[in-house]
Design a protein around this motif. Structure first.
Motif, PDB file in Angstrom:
ATOM      1  N   GLY A 129       3.359  44.464  56.786  1.00 18.11           N
ATOM      2  CA  GLY A 129       2.848  43.594  55.924  1.00 18.11           C
ATOM      3  C   GLY A 129       1.127  43.240  56.237  1.00 18.11           C
ATOM      4  O   GLY A 129       0.791  43.506  57.577  1.00 18.11           O
ATOM      5  N   SER A 130       0.615  42.851  55.424  1.00 12.04           N
ATOM      6  CA  SER A 130      -0.554  43.170  55.410  1.00 12.04           C
ATOM      7  C   SER A 130      -0.878  41.873  55.405  1.00 12.04           C
ATOM      8  O   SER A 130      -0.580  41.207  54.317  1.00 12.04           O
ATOM      9  CB  SER A 130      -1.997  43.781  54.117  1.00 12.04           C
ATOM     10  OG  SER A 130      -1.617  45.162  54.114  1.00 12.04           O
ATOM     11  N   SER A 131      -1.526  41.200  56.393  1.00  8.87           N
ATOM     12  CA  SER A 131      -2.292  40.443  56.301  1.00  8.87           C
ATOM     13  C   SER A 131      -3.268  39.253  54.946  1.00  8.87           C
ATOM     14  O   SER A 131      -3.677  39.897  54.511  1.00  8.87           O
ATOM     15  CB  SER A 131      -3.104  39.698  57.519  1.00  8.87           C
ATOM     16  OG  SER A 131      -3.552  38.545  57.851  1.00  8.87           O
ATOM     17  N   ARG A 132      -3.306  38.517  55.142  1.00 12.91           N
ATOM     18  CA  ARG A 132      -4.515  38.238  53.652  1.00 12.91           C
ATOM     19  C   ARG A 132      -5.520  37.472  54.557  1.00 12.91           C
ATOM     20  O   ARG A 132      -5.381  36.053  55.182  1.00 12.91           O
ATOM     21  CB  ARG A 132      -3.693  37.099  52.084  1.00 12.91           C
ATOM     22  CG  ARG A 132      -2.956  37.746  51.252  1.00 12.91           C
ATOM     23  CD  ARG A 132      -3.055  37.273  50.265  1.00 12.91           C
ATOM     24  NE  ARG A 132      -2.741  38.340  49.366  1.00 12.91           N
ATOM     25  CZ  ARG A 132      -2.671  39.184  48.543  1.00 12.91           C
ATOM     26  NH1 ARG A 132      -3.966  39.116  48.172  1.00 12.91           N
ATOM     27  NH2 ARG A 132      -1.699  39.958  47.302  1.00 12.91           N
ATOM     28  N   CYS A 133      -7.006  37.455  54.017  1.00 10.05           N
ATOM     29  CA  CYS A 133      -8.028  36.774  54.738  1.00 10.05           C
ATOM     30  C   CYS A 133      -8.144  35.154  54.283  1.00 10.05           C
ATOM     31  O   CYS A 133      -7.648  35.072  53.255  1.00 10.05           O
ATOM     32  CB  CYS A 133      -9.225  36.556  53.964  1.00 10.05           C
ATOM     33  SG  CYS A 133     -11.032  35.859  53.965  1.00 10.05           S
ATOM     34  N   ARG A 134      -7.812  34.277  55.155  1.00  5.68           N
ATOM     35  CA  ARG A 134      -7.582  32.737  54.620  1.00  5.68           C
ATOM     36  C   ARG A 134      -9.061  31.973  53.620  1.00  5.68           C
ATOM     37  O   ARG A 134      -9.080  30.831  53.389  1.00  5.68           O
ATOM     38  CB  ARG A 134      -7.607  32.190  56.115  1.00  5.68           C
ATOM     39  CG  ARG A 134      -6.793  31.891  57.355  1.00  5.68           C
ATOM     40  CD  ARG A 134      -5.280  31.947  56.388  1.00  5.68           C
ATOM     41  NE  ARG A 134      -4.005  32.268  57.895  1.00  5.68           N
ATOM     42  CZ  ARG A 134      -3.480  33.537  57.822  1.00  5.68           C
ATOM     43  NH1 ARG A 134      -3.622  35.016  57.997  1.00  5.68           N
ATOM     44  NH2 ARG A 134      -2.446  33.015  59.124  1.00  5.68           N
ATOM     45  N   LEU A 135     -10.006  32.738  53.767  1.00  6.02           N
ATOM     46  CA  LEU A 135     -11.123  32.371  53.299  1.00  6.02           C
ATOM     47  C   LEU A 135     -10.638  32.913  51.211  1.00  6.02           C
ATOM     48  O   LEU A 135     -11.587  31.970  50.117  1.00  6.02           O
ATOM     49  CB  LEU A 135     -12.339  32.644  53.721  1.00  6.02           C
ATOM     50  CG  LEU A 135     -12.679  31.992  55.241  1.00  6.02           C
ATOM     51  CD1 LEU A 135     -13.595  32.508  55.908  1.00  6.02           C
ATOM     52  CD2 LEU A 135     -12.595  30.699  55.058  1.00  6.02           C
ATOM     53  N   CYS A 136     -11.024  34.086  50.929  1.00  5.63           N
ATOM     54  CA  CYS A 136     -11.109  34.659  50.207  1.00  5.63           C
ATOM     55  C   CYS A 136     -10.118  35.322  49.177  1.00  5.63           C
ATOM     56  O   CYS A 136      -9.654  35.995  48.076  1.00  5.63           O
ATOM     57  CB  CYS A 136     -11.944  35.466  49.878  1.00  5.63           C
ATOM     58  SG  CYS A 136     -12.560  37.269  50.645  1.00  5.63           S
ATOM     59  N   SER A 137      -8.280  35.188  50.217  1.00  4.69           N
ATOM     60  CA  SER A 137      -7.431  36.329  49.727  1.00  4.69           C
ATOM     61  C   SER A 137      -7.520  36.711  49.939  1.00  4.69           C
ATOM     62  O   SER A 137      -6.402  38.006  49.107  1.00  4.69           O
ATOM     63  CB  SER A 137      -6.724  35.696  48.943  1.00  4.69           C
ATOM     64  OG  SER A 137      -5.929  34.289  48.515  1.00  4.69           O
ATOM     65  N   ARG A 138      -8.171  38.044  50.503  1.00  9.06           N
ATOM     66  CA  ARG A 138      -8.769  39.352  50.009  1.00  9.06           C
ATOM     67  C   ARG A 138      -7.740  40.481  51.195  1.00  9.06           C
ATOM     68  O   ARG A 138      -7.399  39.618  51.667  1.00  9.06           O
ATOM     69  CB  ARG A 138      -9.878  39.963  50.827  1.00  9.06           C
ATOM     70  CG  ARG A 138      -9.783  41.569  50.494  1.00  9.06           C
ATOM     71  CD  ARG A 138     -11.180  42.037  51.137  1.00  9.06           C
ATOM     72  NE  ARG A 138     -10.719  43.035  52.827  1.00  9.06           N
ATOM     73  CZ  ARG A 138     -11.690  42.919  52.953  1.00  9.06           C
ATOM     74  NH1 ARG A 138     -12.720  43.625  52.962  1.00  9.06           N
ATOM     75  NH2 ARG A 138     -11.614  43.799  54.174  1.00  9.06           N
TER      76      ARG A 138
END
Length: 130
Positions: A60-69
């Protein structure tokens, strides 16, 4: 000619992996934001990161810890360091600054490639046989 590997026997160093509520041992990217980091250097570092060798894929894809992208599902390496695909996003969009030792590593690697002797003979001879 300079060597291409600094520590051939040592482990690959992880870079840009972040902590989570379940694992707070890793850094928080918010603690590394540097709004003063020069754009030219950030662009150069991000370019280097985006052109690493694919070292693995995740389900699965990771999400940015700062903006959730969504931030990718691969890991990249240069044989010395291993980082997640989305690390360049942190640098370009959030100004997360990486350690000076890594920035110096990039510069040394680029200098090594700039100093390589180049010989077109093999390519010219073998391309004709293809």
């Amino acid at each position: 000619m300079p060597e291409l590997r600094e520590h051939p026997e040592g482990p690959v160093r992880l870079l840009g992996f972040w902590g989570s509520p379940e694992n707070q041992e890793l850094p928080n990217p918010a603690d590394l934001v540097d709004p003063e980091w020069e754009e030219e250097e950030r662009l150069s570092v991000a370019d280097y990161l985006d052109h690493g060798q694919v070292a693995g894929y995740w389900m699965g894809s990771s999400r940015c810890r700062l903006c959730s992208r969504l931030n990718g599902s691969r890991d990249f390496t240069d044989g010395y360091y291993l980082w997640p695909e989305g690390l360049s996003h942190y640098i370009l969009d959030h100004g997360v600054r990486l350690p000076a030792e890594f920035i110096d590593h990039i510069e040394r690697r680029r200098n090594v490639f700039d100093e390589l002797d180049r010989d077109v003979t093999w390519w010219r001879e073998n391309a004709a046989r293809t």
